[in-house]
Design a protein around this motif. Structure first.
Motif, mmCIF file in Angstrom:
data_model
loop_
_atom_site.group_PDB
_atom_site.id
_atom_site.type_symbol
_atom_site.label_atom_id
_atom_site.label_comp_id
_atom_site.label_asym_id
_atom_site.label_seq_id
_atom_site.Cartn_x
_atom_site.Cartn_y
_atom_site.Cartn_z
ATOM 1 N N GLY A 281 88.756 -18.666 -1.700
ATOM 2 C CA GLY A 281 88.539 -20.099 -1.765
ATOM 3 C C GLY A 281 87.898 -20.685 -0.529
ATOM 4 N N GLU A 282 87.310 -19.834 0.315
ATOM 5 C CA GLU A 282 86.674 -20.315 1.546
ATOM 6 C C GLU A 282 85.287 -20.882 1.291
ATOM 7 O OE1 GLU A 282 86.711 -16.842 3.941
ATOM 8 O OE2 GLU A 282 88.904 -16.740 4.074
ATOM 9 N N VAL A 283 84.734 -20.621 0.117
ATOM 10 C CA VAL A 283 83.395 -21.080 -0.242
ATOM 11 C C VAL A 283 83.480 -21.792 -1.581
ATOM 12 C CG1 VAL A 283 81.029 -20.366 -0.768
ATOM 13 C CG2 VAL A 283 82.345 -19.118 0.954
ATOM 14 N N ALA A 284 82.835 -22.927 -1.704
ATOM 15 C CA ALA A 284 82.790 -23.634 -2.979
ATOM 16 C C ALA A 284 81.965 -22.826 -3.983
ATOM 17 C CB ALA A 284 82.164 -25.016 -2.795
ATOM 18 N N VAL A 285 82.471 -22.712 -5.207
ATOM 19 C CA VAL A 285 81.776 -21.913 -6.210
ATOM 20 C C VAL A 285 80.395 -22.500 -6.501
ATOM 21 C CG1 VAL A 285 81.860 -21.014 -8.561
ATOM 22 C CG2 VAL A 285 83.948 -21.125 -7.201
ATOM 23 N N GLU A 286 80.277 -23.824 -6.507
ATOM 24 C CA GLU A 286 78.978 -24.445 -6.763
ATOM 25 C C GLU A 286 77.937 -23.985 -5.742
ATOM 26 O OE1 GLU A 286 81.834 -26.028 -6.575
ATOM 27 O OE2 GLU A 286 82.042 -27.432 -8.255
ATOM 28 N N ARG A 287 78.331 -23.920 -4.467
ATOM 29 C CA ARG A 287 77.393 -23.485 -3.437
ATOM 30 C C ARG A 287 77.092 -21.998 -3.562
ATOM 31 N NH1 ARG A 287 78.108 -25.688 2.603
ATOM 32 N NH2 ARG A 287 77.561 -27.590 1.469
ATOM 33 N N ALA A 288 78.121 -21.205 -3.906
ATOM 34 C CA ALA A 288 77.912 -19.773 -4.100
ATOM 35 C C ALA A 288 76.919 -19.515 -5.231
ATOM 36 C CB ALA A 288 79.247 -19.089 -4.400
ATOM 37 N N VAL A 289 77.006 -20.295 -6.308
ATOM 38 C CA VAL A 289 76.077 -20.128 -7.427
ATOM 39 C C VAL A 289 74.645 -20.334 -6.973
ATOM 40 C CG1 VAL A 289 75.308 -21.234 -9.578
ATOM 41 C CG2 VAL A 289 77.710 -20.594 -9.289
ATOM 42 N N GLU A 290 74.410 -21.319 -6.109
ATOM 43 C CA GLU A 290 73.047 -21.555 -5.631
ATOM 44 C C GLU A 290 72.518 -20.353 -4.850
ATOM 45 O OE1 GLU A 290 71.268 -24.180 -6.676
ATOM 46 O OE2 GLU A 290 73.108 -24.598 -7.802
ATOM 47 N N GLU A 291 73.367 -19.738 -4.039
ATOM 48 C CA GLU A 291 72.929 -18.559 -3.287
ATOM 49 C C GLU A 291 72.698 -17.368 -4.206
ATOM 50 O OE1 GLU A 291 72.297 -16.190 0.379
ATOM 51 O OE2 GLU A 291 71.683 -18.073 -0.572
ATOM 52 N N LEU A 292 73.541 -17.206 -5.214
ATOM 53 C CA LEU A 292 73.333 -16.117 -6.162
ATOM 54 C C LEU A 292 72.045 -16.327 -6.954
ATOM 55 C CD1 LEU A 292 77.015 -15.723 -7.373
ATOM 56 C CD2 LEU A 292 75.760 -14.179 -5.837
ATOM 57 N N LEU A 293 71.725 -17.560 -7.274
ATOM 58 C CA LEU A 293 70.446 -17.857 -7.913
ATOM 59 C C LEU A 293 69.277 -17.569 -6.977
ATOM 60 C CD1 LEU A 293 71.377 -21.164 -9.755
ATOM 61 C CD2 LEU A 293 70.492 -19.103 -10.871
ATOM 62 N N ARG A 294 69.463 -17.844 -5.698
ATOM 63 C CA ARG A 294 68.384 -17.552 -4.739
ATOM 64 C C ARG A 294 68.077 -16.063 -4.695
ATOM 65 N NH1 ARG A 294 67.401 -15.626 0.302
ATOM 66 N NH2 ARG A 294 69.612 -15.138 0.663
ATOM 67 N N VAL A 295 69.114 -15.231 -4.605
ATOM 68 C CA VAL A 295 68.869 -13.800 -4.452
ATOM 69 C C VAL A 295 68.541 -13.126 -5.784
ATOM 70 C CG1 VAL A 295 70.314 -13.683 -2.402
ATOM 71 C CG2 VAL A 295 71.306 -13.123 -4.620
ATOM 72 N N HIS A 296 68.904 -13.759 -6.900
ATOM 73 C CA HIS A 296 68.570 -13.182 -8.203
ATOM 74 C C HIS A 296 68.051 -14.288 -9.121
ATOM 75 C CE1 HIS A 296 68.814 -9.941 -11.238
ATOM 76 N NE2 HIS A 296 68.864 -10.969 -12.060
ATOM 77 N N PRO A 297 66.814 -14.754 -8.907
ATOM 78 C CA PRO A 297 66.264 -15.779 -9.802
ATOM 79 C C PRO A 297 66.053 -15.189 -11.191
ATOM 80 C CG PRO A 297 64.542 -14.903 -8.373
ATOM 81 C CD PRO A 297 65.833 -14.322 -7.888
ATOM 82 N N PRO A 298 66.334 -15.953 -12.241
ATOM 83 C CA PRO A 298 66.132 -15.414 -13.589
ATOM 84 C C PRO A 298 64.683 -15.070 -13.885
ATOM 85 C CG PRO A 298 67.448 -17.435 -13.643
ATOM 86 C CD PRO A 298 66.926 -17.296 -12.256
ATOM 87 N N VAL A 299 63.761 -15.861 -13.333
ATOM 88 C CA VAL A 299 62.328 -15.667 -13.576
ATOM 89 C C VAL A 299 61.680 -15.188 -12.293
ATOM 90 C CG1 VAL A 299 60.175 -16.817 -14.207
ATOM 91 C CG2 VAL A 299 62.275 -17.390 -15.416
ATOM 92 N N LEU A 300 60.884 -14.120 -12.397
ATOM 93 C CA LEU A 300 60.218 -13.548 -11.229
ATOM 94 C C LEU A 300 58.913 -14.250 -10.909
ATOM 95 C CD1 LEU A 300 60.799 -9.855 -12.289
ATOM 96 C CD2 LEU A 300 61.718 -10.881 -10.190
ATOM 97 N N SER A 301 58.171 -14.655 -11.937
ATOM 98 C CA SER A 301 56.827 -15.187 -11.701
ATOM 99 C C SER A 301 56.439 -16.146 -12.815
ATOM 100 C CB SER A 301 55.807 -14.038 -11.643
ATOM 101 O OG SER A 301 55.704 -13.387 -12.909
ATOM 102 N N PHE A 302 55.502 -17.033 -12.481
ATOM 103 C CA PHE A 302 54.875 -17.898 -13.467
ATOM 104 C C PHE A 302 53.408 -18.053 -13.117
ATOM 105 C CE2 PHE A 302 58.679 -19.873 -15.557
ATOM 106 C CZ PHE A 302 58.189 -19.860 -16.836
ATOM 107 N N ARG A 303 52.593 -18.145 -14.129
ATOM 108 C CA ARG A 303 51.149 -18.254 -13.939
ATOM 109 C C ARG A 303 50.673 -19.703 -14.112
ATOM 110 N NH1 ARG A 303 46.847 -16.326 -18.003
ATOM 111 N NH2 ARG A 303 44.962 -17.468 -17.384
#
Length: 421
Positions: free
Chosen positions: A287-309
């Motif tokens: 509980g040392e980190v807010a889950v909402e903030r952790a989700v943002e970091e997990l999205l940063r390191v694993h974005p669902p989309v790699l590229s867009f044209r």
């Protein structure tokens, strides 16, 4: 003294690269030496060669391209790296994803009324109950204390949450997963072992009208049903929004595929990242980190989309490179999210990172419409995992999707037996 020849720009096009993991070292070299780099587009596995494109890898340049629709168009060539068949382009331009303002804005406003935060938030209790049920079933069905969380949890979690929001009858929900796999996994021999081909033997683009007729017919039938028997769901709102059949079909296509695969990719990707950073997970579990903030970091390191044209609408200059009207310009979200100019120690999973201006949901007029729903689902899943499951730990080799577009995880064996934390 002669200058040493500049090293060539590494390839980041080949979809097979991504089956081994996101090529962060190649991205780093591009950001450092070739921030807007010319990339070849060779023939691969029967898919024809293309004219090549510009790869954009620094955060500031990615944001600039995504925000400037007058210079970098979604309409001219659609939004996938490979060029669509010219005969399919008018069809592809019907979807909001492949339009520019002001036409894009009209369609986005229509669907935004159906996708309100209040409607999304009302689904939280259902989302939470589903997470608990699926995690409990994964534990009960574990073999030697482990389970593939993609098949046991995250695929079903993403699919059933979306179908609840859309208002799709339970008996029809398997169709959505079948359509998503066909459209998203077309580069992957495991997901698409035998791509359909035209009479000349050329592979059919999975977004061509020839392969989407079944989905579109279903969308029309469902909309007709919702007009007669309305519910508190997104398809009811779309059915009464005054859309013509073509607009309705393309909205259904976009919501079904993008809405499903965003969480279907991000959820196992976040768990994989946590499995590789046990110290970070211990802080989250305590509980040392807010889950909402952790989700943002997990999205940063694993974005669902790699590229867009995008396609250059005018002659322009980006990071010192002259780009001609008609050139393909491809932004790489996963590279922008690791740009050292924006993120301190970008290779480290810092669940308390702030600020965290990742571009995992895009930027500009096409920023992801379903981002609020995706964040809700990811937050709830991680809260329930933290409360009921052991620390994420690999129990076998994960498998990644063969794709330069979707950052997919198709298999993720994790330990699921043991005490929480």
């Amino acid at each position: 003294m002669e200058r040493a020849a500049e090293a060539p720009a590494p390839d980041v096009f080949d979809p097979r690269l991504y089956a081994r993991g996101v090529p962060h070292e190649r991205y780093r070299l591009l950001r450092a030496h070739h921030p807007v780099a010319r990339q070849a587009e060779p023939e691969i596995d029967g898919w024809p060669a293309g004219p090549g494109f510009w790869a954009v890898t620094r955060h500031a340049d990615v944001v600039r391209v995504l925000r400037d629709h007058t210079a970098y168009s979604s309409l001219l060539g659609a939004t996938q790296i490979r060029d669509p068949d010219p005969a399919d382009l008018p069809f592809l331009r019907r979807t909001m994803l492949n339009q520019d303002p002001p036409g894009h804005g009209r369609l986005r406003r229509l669907v935004s009324r159906a996708f309100t935060p209040a409607r999304v938030d009302a689904f939280e209790s259902r989302v939470r109950a589903r997470a608990r049920t699926l995690l409990a079933a994964a534990r009960e069905g574990a073999v030697d204390g482990a389970a593939d969380v993609v098949t046991a949890v995250t695929d079903e979690y993403a699919l059933l949450n979306l179908t609840d929001l859309l208002g799709i009858p339970p008996a029809d929900r398997g169709l959505l997963l079948e359509w998503t796999v066909r459209i998203i996994g077309y580069q992957d021999p495991e997901d698409a072992p035998a791509p359909l081909r035209d009479p000349d033997g050329k592979p059919l683009n999975p977004r061509s009208p020839a392969l989407l007729g079944e989905m579109f017919a279903y969308a029309r039938e469902l909309a007709a049903h919702k007009r007669e028997r309305p519910g508190e769901d997104v398809m009811t709102s779309l059915a009464h929004a005054g859309l013509d059949d073509a607009e309705l079909e393309m909205f259904f296509f976009l919501l079904t595929v993008a809405g499903n695969d965003t969480v279907r990719s991000a959820a196992p990707g976040g768990l994989l990242a946590l499995a590789g950073a046990p110290d970070a997970y211990r802080g989250l579990a305590a509980g040392e980190v807010a889950v909402e903030r952790a989700v943002e970091e997990l999205l940063r390191v694993h974005p669902p989309v790699l590229s867009f044209r995008r396609t250059a609408a005018v002659d322009t200059v980006l990071a010192g490179r002259s780009i001609r009207a008609g050139d393909k310009v491809v932004v790489f979200h996963a590279s922008a999210n690791h740009d050292e100019r924006v993120f301190t120690d970008p290779g480290r999973l810092d669940l308390d990172r702030s600020p965290n201006p990742h571009v995992s949901f895009g930027d500009g007029p096409h920023v992801c419409l379903g981002a609020h729903f995706a964040r809700l689902q990811l937050r709830v899943l991680h809260e329930e995992w933290r409360a009921t499951m052991p620390a994420p730990e690999l129990a076998g080799e994960p498998r990644r999707l063969v794709s330069n577009f979707i950052n997919g995880i198709t298999r993720l064996p994790l330990r699921v037996s043991g005490r929480p934390g």
